[in-house]
Design an enzyme around this catalytic site. Structure first.
Site, short mmCIF file in Angstrom:
data_model
loop_
_atom_site.label_atom_id
_atom_site.label_comp_id
_atom_site.label_asym_id
_atom_site.label_seq_id
_atom_site.Cartn_x
_atom_site.Cartn_y
_atom_site.Cartn_z
N PRO A 236 1.06 -1.21 0.16
CG PRO A 236 0.21 -1.09 2.47
CD PRO A 236 0.69 -2.40 1.31
CG ASN A 237 -0.38 4.68 1.23
OD1 ASN A 237 -1.36 4.78 0.43
ND2 ASN A 237 -0.39 3.90 2.20
NE ARG B 292 4.25 6.69 0.92
CZ ARG B 292 4.35 5.30 1.45
NH1 ARG B 292 5.21 4.15 1.11
NH2 ARG B 292 4.28 5.10 3.35
CE1 TYR C 93 9.33 5.08 2.36
CE2 TYR C 93 7.24 6.62 2.87
CZ TYR C 93 7.97 5.02 3.16
OH TYR C 93 7.46 4.97 4.86
CG ASN D 25 8.52 -2.28 -0.02
OD1 ASN D 25 7.83 -2.72 1.30
ND2 ASN D 25 9.06 -1.02 -0.04
CB ALA E 244 1.49 -0.07 6.49
CD GLU F 177 11.80 -7.11 5.22
OE1 GLU F 177 12.66 -7.95 6.00
OE2 GLU F 177 10.71 -6.93 5.35
CG HIS G 3 11.17 -2.22 4.12
ND1 HIS G 3 10.46 -2.68 3.89
CD2 HIS G 3 11.51 -3.60 4.29
CE1 HIS G 3 9.74 -3.58 4.37
NE2 HIS G 3 10.18 -4.19 4.51
NE ARG H 266 10.73 5.76 8.29
CZ ARG H 266 9.33 5.85 6.77
NH1 ARG H 266 9.71 4.78 5.91
NH2 ARG H 266 8.32 6.47 7.37
C1 DQA Z 1 8.22 1.31 3.35
C2 DQA Z 1 8.27 1.01 4.70
C3 DQA Z 1 7.04 1.37 5.55
O1 DQA Z 1 7.47 1.26 6.85
C4 DQA Z 1 5.83 2.04 5.03
O2 DQA Z 1 5.15 1.83 6.10
C5 DQA Z 1 5.73 1.48 3.27
C6 DQA Z 1 7.34 2.09 3.01
C7 DQA Z 1 9.98 1.61 2.12
O3 DQA Z 1 10.22 0.87 1.57
O4 DQA Z 1 10.73 2.03 3.30
O5 DQA Z 1 4.75 2.24 3.33
O6 DQA Z 1 8.58 -0.47 3.15
#
Ligand code: DQA
Length: 141
Positions: A10-11, A18, A23, A74, A77, A98, A100, A107
């Protein structure tokens, strides 16, 4: 040719808009292009999937069974909340990595737990787009 499924949670479709200080300024299409270019230069076939819905991500992981050789994920959240995504990765038994973009380890405390990460063989964290390249390279080892 190895088939790799890249799953973004998501997002991540809001990249560029964002929190660019966290990011980056590049958008989601740029990330997809970056992944596709790197996959093709490594001789990998990559499918990219993005969803804002936990169940759709679970369905996609299940549909990868006997179809894909690897998963790069990835979960965004859902990393920090989803036992369902962890269980789906375990259920299909496909090698998973994985990624990120940001350094979740430095964080907020709630980002310190990664459920999906428990089913992943490697982790590239805080490297921005390059984390996806490193994950693709991992499947070439
Ligand atoms: C994320 C890190 C997560 O904590 C966050 O909720 C994201 C992006 C990253 O790629 O840094 O949406 O996965």
């Amino acid at each position: 040719m190895k088939k790799i499924l890249v799953i973004n949670g998501p997002n991540l479709n809001m990249l560029g808009i964002r929190e660019p200080d966290i990011y980056g300024k590049r958008d989601y299409n740029s990330l997809c292009e970056y992944i596709k270019e790197n996959a093709s230069s490594l001789g990998l076939e990559a499918e990219i999937f993005q969803s804002n819905h936990e169940g759709e991500i679970v369905d996609k992981i299940q549909s990868a069974y006997r179809v894909f050789d690897g998963i790069i994920i990835n979960p965004a959240a859902y990393t920090h909340t989803s036992v369902a995504i962890l269980d789906a990765l375990k259920a299909v038994g496909i090698d998973a990595v994985e990624v990120h973009l940001s350094d979740v380890n430095t964080r907020e405390e709630f980002r310190q737990i990664s459920y999906a990460g428990l089913a992943c063989k490697e982790h590239f964290i805080g490297l921005g787009f390059e984390g996806y390249k490193k994950a693709l390279e991992w499947f070439c080892k």
